[in-house]
Design an enzyme around this catalytic site. Structure first.
Site, short mmCIF file in Angstrom:
data_model
loop_
_atom_site.label_atom_id
_atom_site.label_comp_id
_atom_site.label_asym_id
_atom_site.label_seq_id
_atom_site.Cartn_x
_atom_site.Cartn_y
_atom_site.Cartn_z
N GLU A 1 0.87 -1.19 0.00
CA GLU A 1 0.00 0.00 0.00
C GLU A 1 0.90 1.24 0.00
O GLU A 1 1.76 1.39 0.87
CB GLU A 1 -0.91 -0.02 1.24
CG GLU A 1 -1.88 1.15 1.24
CD GLU A 1 -3.15 0.90 2.06
OE1 GLU A 1 -3.42 -0.26 2.43
OE2 GLU A 1 -3.85 1.88 2.34
N ASN B 1 -2.94 -1.71 7.81
CA ASN B 1 -4.25 -2.29 7.50
C ASN B 1 -4.01 -3.80 7.48
O ASN B 1 -3.83 -4.41 6.43
CB ASN B 1 -4.77 -1.81 6.14
CG ASN B 1 -5.09 -0.32 6.18
OD1 ASN B 1 -5.57 0.19 7.19
ND2 ASN B 1 -4.79 0.38 5.10
N GLU C 1 -10.44 4.37 9.47
CA GLU C 1 -10.62 4.03 8.05
C GLU C 1 -11.18 2.61 7.88
O GLU C 1 -10.70 1.83 7.07
CB GLU C 1 -9.30 4.21 7.29
CG GLU C 1 -8.78 5.64 7.34
CD GLU C 1 -7.54 5.90 6.49
OE1 GLU C 1 -6.75 4.97 6.30
OE2 GLU C 1 -7.38 7.05 6.04
N ASP D 1 -2.66 14.27 7.19
CA ASP D 1 -2.16 13.02 6.63
C ASP D 1 -1.02 13.25 5.64
O ASP D 1 -1.23 13.19 4.43
CB ASP D 1 -3.33 12.31 5.91
CG ASP D 1 -2.97 10.90 5.53
OD1 ASP D 1 -1.91 10.43 5.94
OD2 ASP D 1 -3.78 10.27 4.81
N GLU E 1 3.87 9.32 -0.64
CA GLU E 1 2.46 9.17 -1.04
C GLU E 1 1.89 10.46 -1.62
O GLU E 1 1.33 10.47 -2.71
CB GLU E 1 1.64 8.72 0.16
CG GLU E 1 0.16 8.64 -0.13
CD GLU E 1 -0.67 8.22 1.08
OE1 GLU E 1 -0.09 7.92 2.14
OE2 GLU E 1 -1.91 8.19 0.96
O1 GCW Z 1 -2.94 8.36 4.19
C1 GCW Z 1 -3.59 7.21 4.41
C2 GCW Z 1 -3.15 6.35 3.29
C3 GCW Z 1 -3.53 4.93 3.53
C4 GCW Z 1 -2.91 4.50 4.84
C5 GCW Z 1 -3.43 5.40 5.95
C6 GCW Z 1 -2.77 5.11 7.28
C7 GCW Z 1 -2.13 2.30 5.32
O2 GCW Z 1 -3.73 6.84 2.11
O3 GCW Z 1 -3.05 4.18 2.47
O4 GCW Z 1 -3.20 3.17 5.14
O5 GCW Z 1 -3.13 6.72 5.65
O6 GCW Z 1 -1.79 5.75 7.58
O7 GCW Z 1 -3.25 4.25 7.99
#
Ligand code: GCW
Length: 750
Positions: free
Chosen positions: A228, A271, A352, A431, A459
């Site tokens: 991921e 996750n 999430e 984030d 990311e």
């Molecule tokens: O920013 C988000 C990401 C997810 C990530 C999540 C997290 C692994 O888009 O991909 O999940 O944060 O940090 O848990």
């Protein structure tokens, strides 16, 4: 084949490979942006053939001057020094003496022997005894048995080391000693780095201690082999639901990590697939721990809170149910039987869509503690992530604010987490955006261990296809002074546990290396992994020092190379920010999709809460205490003062904290709208300038990496224009205010 023909064949192969890379980068873009005219051109086979022919001609005309490199060795290249440079190390003892026989000490000895052989052409013999001049490797305890009078100038802590010259039993020795075996290994890497950088070791006496005990990386690898937010190929750990047969890369990764002082690695996605805790799987994971062990890297796992039910077959995962407590205790016991140096767990809960303690009306500390207690007797820790928020927020309510979530969830629980639980906090309250203020939660926990979570994998910052050196950003975060109780309390001192005398704390970096030969997909992106490790060891290092070290180790000491690459790296965050999200608006990307393309409209009218609140009159989230969401109230008073008023708020975070009209005049004297236009045009121009700067290095950098990076910069220059035009046209449409310089206003061309 004669050597001339071989060179030409190699050149053709390398050109073809780079062409492939170039079209691969494009291809992933094609899928997302089929309307761009450039895609049509690159799809055209005739054009590809023409480029290939031209490449062959050029290849014949320009022989490479520097040997090809894949980037696989990263900063551990151990290139041979010139005879002149090697001369200053000619007095190095030709023998190593190992005081102890642990796996890590043996690794240290082997690394030293290999490094010295490769860089200096010297062969070190090994010996268990000290007779005659030797390089002595061992812990301080072992050393004292040999030489009781030798005392380190500072008391060494766990993982800290001391490198010094000493006379032992009448012989001149070089001593690399430490509190523990792993520290000796770190000392060896530091010593080899000095040689690689050509630093004198004539009168060496150096103590280095890590800033914090926790210096971990997290990998977001899925068991099927995908990662991921990974941009460097498939998982080095997993494939098809199993641990890979060949774990060579896992061992090499551990070596890279150890060389920068990283002592733990969480191998699977936060996750988390509950399957990692199934009986048969632990035996597989054990093989990865075996690959890490010689390098002193502890393995840890991300776990799902529902595991007692999903894996264990209980009808509950309530953290306060005694059966659940028992299940975790047994499971952890089983892991330690197979992996005695297991590090612990990382938990993402109630976030999430993950399961969490809210199912049973329990708190996050209840959930963390049931796991912490199971780990405690084995010396393990649990990282409980503070990335908990409601992703179904009502966007119509101007008082709602995702940024408030971490503090609201965790501040009330301060003091309720066990001593081996660590709350892992992302650097910013949203984030990993291109710019955010620091998370107020760092100041909101006084009786709870903390770790800062930084994102090495890019990311939201160009996904390794674009250059964005993050160390300057991390430095700003770590140096940010929270002014708790009016004292100097920078974030680095909070997370390391220094301010509130916490037993444990530190740094976690989301790395996401993959099977690509150069680990992260892009050779230059490796500066972020290196920089993370260096700052976790010593956050007081400057970004300039870090990137200078990294560049010399990765590309050698050619002054033009060092100057150019360090310059590019150091300017890259600002450049990326200027065309993707200036004034603290966040990365204005497609947040519902790939987190890469421009997509400002995707942020609004949904529950994810990455809102920018841009409308016809103005832009920005009003997070003030006076009239906004009140987020600013989560900071200590001195920081509140910094952000609450327009007069004080810095321009680069203005739209994070305030909603202002487009004609609002910044401290710089420009209006918001004109700043947005200018910033995007300047950023795109600077990105184009990267190409020209890089081209000055042709022949100074090996051909393979030269062409790979050139293709990336050329691509980035085009992407910057796409970003510029998308954002400028969008905001022009919204505001109706023309660009004073007359550049903006035409609809995007398709
Ligand atoms: O920013 C988000 C990401 C997810 C990530 C999540 C997290 C692994 O888009 O991909 O999940 O944060 O940090 O848990």
């Amino acid at each position: 084949m004669n050597s001339g023909a071989r060179t030409i064949a190699w050149k053709i192969r390398s050109w073809a490979k780079n062409l492939l890379l170039y079209s691969n980068i494009r291809k992933s873009e094609f899928a997302m942006k089929s309307t761009r005219s450039i895609t049509a051109a690159l799809r055209c086979t005739a054009l590809k053939t023409a480029i290939l022919c031209a490449a062959v001609f050029c290849a014949m005309a320009l022989p490479p001057r520097v040997a090809a490199e894949t980037g696989a060795k990263a900063w551990l290249r151990y290139s041979a020094l010139t005879p002149q440079a090697a001369k200053s190390y000619e007095r190095l003892p030709r023998k190593t003496a190992l005081l102890g026989d642990s796996l890590v000490l043996k690794t240290a000895q082997q690394e030293l022997t290999d490094g010295v052989a490769q860089m200096l052409g010297l062969t070190l013999s090994s010996s268990g005894t000290v007779a005659g001049d030797a390089i002595i490797l061992g812990t301080l305890n072992e050393l004292h048995a040999l030489s009781p009078a030798l005392h380190s100038p500072q008391e060494l802590r766990v993982d800290g080391y001391w490198i010094t010259q000493a006379k032992i039993r009448g012989s001149k020795c070089l001593v690399i000693t430490a509190f523990n075996d792993r520290g000796v290994l770190y000392g060896v890497f530091a010593f080899l780095t000095k040689i690689a950088l050509g630093e004198s070791i004539a009168a060496i006496s150096e103590v280095q201690q890590p800033y914090a005990p926790i210096r971990w990386v997290n990998q977001w690898d899925n068991l099927d082999g995908r990662i991921e937010r990974g941009y460097g190929g498939a998982s080095i750990f997993f494939a098809d639901g199993k641990v890979r047969d060949d774990l060579t890369r896992a061992g090499q990764y551990a070596r890279l990590l150890a060389s920068i002082g990283i002592n733990g690695c969480t191998i699977n996605n936060v996750n988390a697939a509950p399957g990692v805790l199934e009986d048969g799987f632990i035996a597989q994971v054990r093989r990865i721990a075996d690959a890490f062990r010689p390098w002193g890297v502890q393995l840890s796992l991300s776990v799902d809170l529902s595991s007692p039910e999903v894996v264990g077959g209980l009808n509950t995962f309530d953290p306060l149910d005694p059966r659940v407590t028992e299940w975790w205790r047994n499971k952890v016991g089983e892991i330690y039987r197979q992996i005695p140096d297991f590090g612990g767990f990382v938990v993402k809960a109630d976030s999430e869509g993950r399961s969490g303690p809210s199912t049973y009306g329990r708190s996050h500390s209840d959930a963390a503690n049931v796991i912490a207690r199971a780990l405690k007797q084995h010396g393990g820790v649990v990282f409980y992530r503070a990335f908990v928020y409601n992703h179904h927020l009502d966007w119509r309510n101007l008082k709602n604010d995702r940024a408030k979530a971490a503090y609201e969830n965790f501040h009330p629980l301060d003091g309720q987490f066990d001593d081996n639980a660590i709350v892992q906090i992302k650097n910013g309250p949203i984030d990993f955006q291109v710019r955010e203020p620091v998370s107020p939660l760092f100041a909101g926990l006084r009786r709870t261990n903390e770790a800062i979570e930084l994102q090495i994998t890019q990311e939201y910052t160009g996904q390794q296809k674009q250059l964005c050196f993050l160390v300057p950003m991390w430095k700003e975060v770590l140096d940010f002074d929270m002014r708790i109780d009016g004292n100097s309390t920078p974030v680095k001192d909070l997370v390391s546990g220094r301010v509130f005398h916490r037993p444990v704390g530190g740094f976690a970096g989301v790395a996401n290396v993959g099977l690509d030969e150069n680990w992260l997909g892009s050779p230059l992106a490796m500066a972020n992994l290196y920089g993370f490790g260096r700052l976790a060891w010593n956050p007081n290092l400057s970004a300039e020092t870090v990137v200078d070290e990294w560049t010399r180790l990765t590309f050698g000491g050619d002054p033009l190379v060092v100057k150019t690459i360090t310059g590019l790296q150091l300017s890259s965050w600002h450049v990326y920010e200027s065309y993707t999200g200036p004034l603290g608006a966040g990365t204005l990307t497609n947040i519902l999709g790939n987190h890469y393309d421009p997509g400002p409209e995707s942020s609004e009218e949904n529950g994810w809460g990455q809102w920018h609140r841009a409308d016809h009159n103005g832009s920005g989230m009003n997070r003030t205490i006076a009239t906004g969401t009140g987020f600013i109230g989560q900071y200590p008073p001195a920081v509140q003062k910094l952000y609450e008023t327009l007069a004080d708020c810095p321009d680069n975070l203005l739209l994070f904290f305030h909603h202002v009209s487009y004609t609002y005049v910044l401290h710089s004297g420009k209006t918001v709208i004109q700043h947005v236009y200018d910033s995007h045009y300047d950023g795109a121009e600077e990105a184009a300038g990267f190409v020209a700067q890089w081209k000055t290095l042709q022949g100074h950098v090996d051909d393979e990496r030269y062409r790979d990076i050139l293709a990336r910069f050329e691509y980035q220059a085009q992407e910057a224009v796409v970003w510029r035009d998308t954002i400028c046209n969008w905001i022009y449409r919204l505001s109706g205010i023309p660009d004073q310089k007359g550049r903006v206003g035409n609809p995007p061309s398709h």
